[in-house]
Design a protein around this motif. Sequence first.
Motif, PDB file in Angstrom:
ATOM      1  N   THR A 173       0.850  -1.183   0.000  1.00 11.57           N
ATOM      2  CA  THR A 173       0.000   0.000   0.000  1.00 11.57           C
ATOM      3  C   THR A 173       0.884   1.230   0.000  1.00 11.57           C
ATOM      4  O   THR A 173       2.040   1.184   0.421  1.00 11.57           O
ATOM      5  N   THR A 175       0.466   5.369   0.907  1.00  8.17           N
ATOM      6  CA  THR A 175      -0.309   6.520   1.360  1.00  8.17           C
ATOM      7  C   THR A 175       0.437   7.824   1.111  1.00  8.17           C
ATOM      8  O   THR A 175      -0.186   8.866   0.897  1.00  8.17           O
ATOM      9  N   ARG A 195      -5.299   7.023  -7.961  1.00  5.98           N
ATOM     10  CA  ARG A 195      -6.213   6.789  -6.840  1.00  5.98           C
ATOM     11  C   ARG A 195      -7.560   6.251  -7.331  1.00  5.98           C
ATOM     12  O   ARG A 195      -8.157   6.768  -8.264  1.00  5.98           O
ATOM     13  N   THR A 200      -9.569  -0.552  -2.285  1.00  4.41           N
ATOM     14  CA  THR A 200      -8.967  -0.683  -0.960  1.00  4.41           C
ATOM     15  C   THR A 200      -9.865  -1.501  -0.028  1.00  4.41           C
ATOM     16  O   THR A 200      -9.595  -1.550   1.187  1.00  4.41           O
ATOM     17  N   GLU A 201     -10.870  -2.166  -0.559  1.00  5.40           N
ATOM     18  CA  GLU A 201     -11.721  -3.028   0.263  1.00  5.40           C
ATOM     19  C   GLU A 201     -10.884  -4.165   0.852  1.00  5.40           C
ATOM     20  O   GLU A 201     -10.152  -4.850   0.141  1.00  5.40           O
ATOM     21  N   PRO A 205      -7.125   0.757   6.846  1.00  4.40           N
ATOM     22  CA  PRO A 205      -6.868   2.125   6.388  1.00  4.40           C
ATOM     23  C   PRO A 205      -5.856   2.870   7.237  1.00  4.40           C
ATOM     24  O   PRO A 205      -5.757   2.670   8.442  1.00  4.40           O
ATOM     25  N   SER A 207      -5.134   6.429   5.745  1.00  6.74           N
ATOM     26  CA  SER A 207      -5.764   7.687   5.339  1.00  6.74           C
ATOM     27  C   SER A 207      -6.646   7.390   4.138  1.00  6.74           C
ATOM     28  O   SER A 207      -6.153   7.197   3.028  1.00  6.74           O
ATOM     29  N   GLU A 208      -7.933   7.378   4.356  1.00  5.40           N
ATOM     30  CA  GLU A 208      -8.853   6.952   3.288  1.00  5.40           C
ATOM     31  C   GLU A 208      -8.740   7.803   2.032  1.00  5.40           C
ATOM     32  O   GLU A 208      -8.996   7.319   0.931  1.00  5.40           O
ATOM     33  N   THR A 209      -8.339   9.067   2.155  1.00  9.44           N
ATOM     34  CA  THR A 209      -8.276   9.924   0.973  1.00  9.44           C
ATOM     35  C   THR A 209      -6.886   9.955   0.338  1.00  9.44           C
ATOM     36  O   THR A 209      -6.706  10.592  -0.694  1.00  9.44           O
ATOM     37  N   ASP A 211      -4.790   6.768   0.690  1.00  8.58           N
ATOM     38  CA  ASP A 211      -4.374   5.372   0.535  1.00  8.58           C
ATOM     39  C   ASP A 211      -4.514   4.888  -0.901  1.00  8.58           C
ATOM     40  O   ASP A 211      -5.521   5.161  -1.570  1.00  8.58           O
ATOM     41  N   GLU A 305      -7.043  11.646   9.680  1.00 11.35           N
ATOM     42  CA  GLU A 305      -7.758  10.430   9.298  1.00 11.35           C
ATOM     43  C   GLU A 305      -7.250   9.232  10.098  1.00 11.35           C
ATOM     44  O   GLU A 305      -8.037   8.343  10.465  1.00 11.35           O
ATOM     45  N   THR A 309      -9.351   6.654  13.168  1.00  9.11           N
ATOM     46  CA  THR A 309      -9.394   5.193  13.233  1.00  9.11           C
ATOM     47  C   THR A 309      -8.881   4.674  14.573  1.00  9.11           C
ATOM     48  O   THR A 309      -9.427   3.714  15.124  1.00  9.11           O
TER      49      THR A 309
END
Length: 454
Positions: A173, A175, A195, A200-201, A205, A207-209, A211, A305, A309
């Motif tokens: 991954t 980020t 992106r 990303t399922e 996570p 950083s969702e925005t 990653d 972010e 979490t």
Amino acid sequence: MTSSDMPSLLELGMAIRSGELSPTEHVDDVLQRLAADTHNAVISVDAEGARAQARALADELARGQWRGPLHGVAVGVKDLIDVAGLPTRAGSLVLADAPPAAADAAVVARLRAAGAIPIAKLHTHEFAYGPTGDIAATGPARNPHDPTLITGGSSSGPAAAIAAGLVPLALGTDTGVSVRGPAALCGVVGLKPHRGHLSTEGVFPLSETCDHVGLLTADVHGASVAWDVLERAEGTGGGIQLPGVSGVRIGVPVDDYWRAADPAIAPVVAAAVERLRAAGAEITEVRTPMIDELAATYATIVGAEAITTHEAWIAERPQDYQEATRTRMASFASLPATAYVAAQRTRVRLVAAMRAALGDVDALVLPTTRLRATPIGQEEVEIGGVAVAVRPSLLALTLPFNLAGWAAVSVPGAVPAGDLPVGVQVVGVRLEERGVLRVAGALARESAAYGLKP
């Protein structure tokens, strides 16, 4: 130094399809390599599941069924990404008791459907929150070029495993740097797609925005094959573009921000640019006057972010985090929402401004990192009598393209055998994954040329 005699994805695919090598033989070989890991790259291995899948895939080949170029090929997976039957611990004691994942992450499921064999979970910097790869519950990953040096992070295990010849393909991954940085420091190829182009399922996570799921291989052709399979349900390697850069407009950023700190890096990148010029690319210098302000939004966005979490866990069980991770995350606990929203708005505005400033440039070519691999645990290095902070130096040249979401790949630059690797980054401004891989293909060299001698 270590040996990297793993066949390339091209060689493996051809050997397995022709019957010269069976999936079971390949898996047995990879299992032996994983068992001999000396780089702390391997977290867990699914030997039984991998052998069962290899037998089933060998039976398919015997019946004339072939799923494509990854049929029977073993794959390593960063321990942030779910693999059915194996726990995802994300490099942390927080998840030490995590049960086995009930299902594959979407990217793992796609590879498995294409005939690839997820065989092992690989080291990650704790919760992917760091660019060095030396902070995790299991200790630091070690660079195959020199075990006293960092691999880079957070996809530390995937990069080390590819460089050491443990597996031919690995998922990671990214980020801010986490595929491209380790690839650069370990002398392999790391692709961060645009992106949203890979799901990303099933990925824990950070950083969702920012990653992205990415991949690491020993060479650009292998990355192109793997990308074609991942990106298209029917992908069989047929979507690969032949290397060639005639007429491609390459921008070379010249603002101070983009300069490497290690003096060994700039000449390698300059030589790569000249190779592209000689191959017919149009080279132009570009400036990005907004880059410092854009880059400054990254820490706020990712930190906000991440703490969202982790806030409850940090409050309830702070002792289960590595101190560096806990300290960095906790520093964002009191960040006002207005600061986060302002950073996101600035991000949107300045990414548009950066694209406009680059005009008709197709791709950028620049260093992947400001530093080469540094000693494990060392937060600063001295260069020319000046102390240089390691963590920001590893992040700076890659994080803008997570903020922008543009496709980017790190490919090893040409260095003398025995020297530490240097990463050359190709970033798509107008080009997407196949385009940046085509440019990278013009620079491609096998990882064995970078000090990994038989």
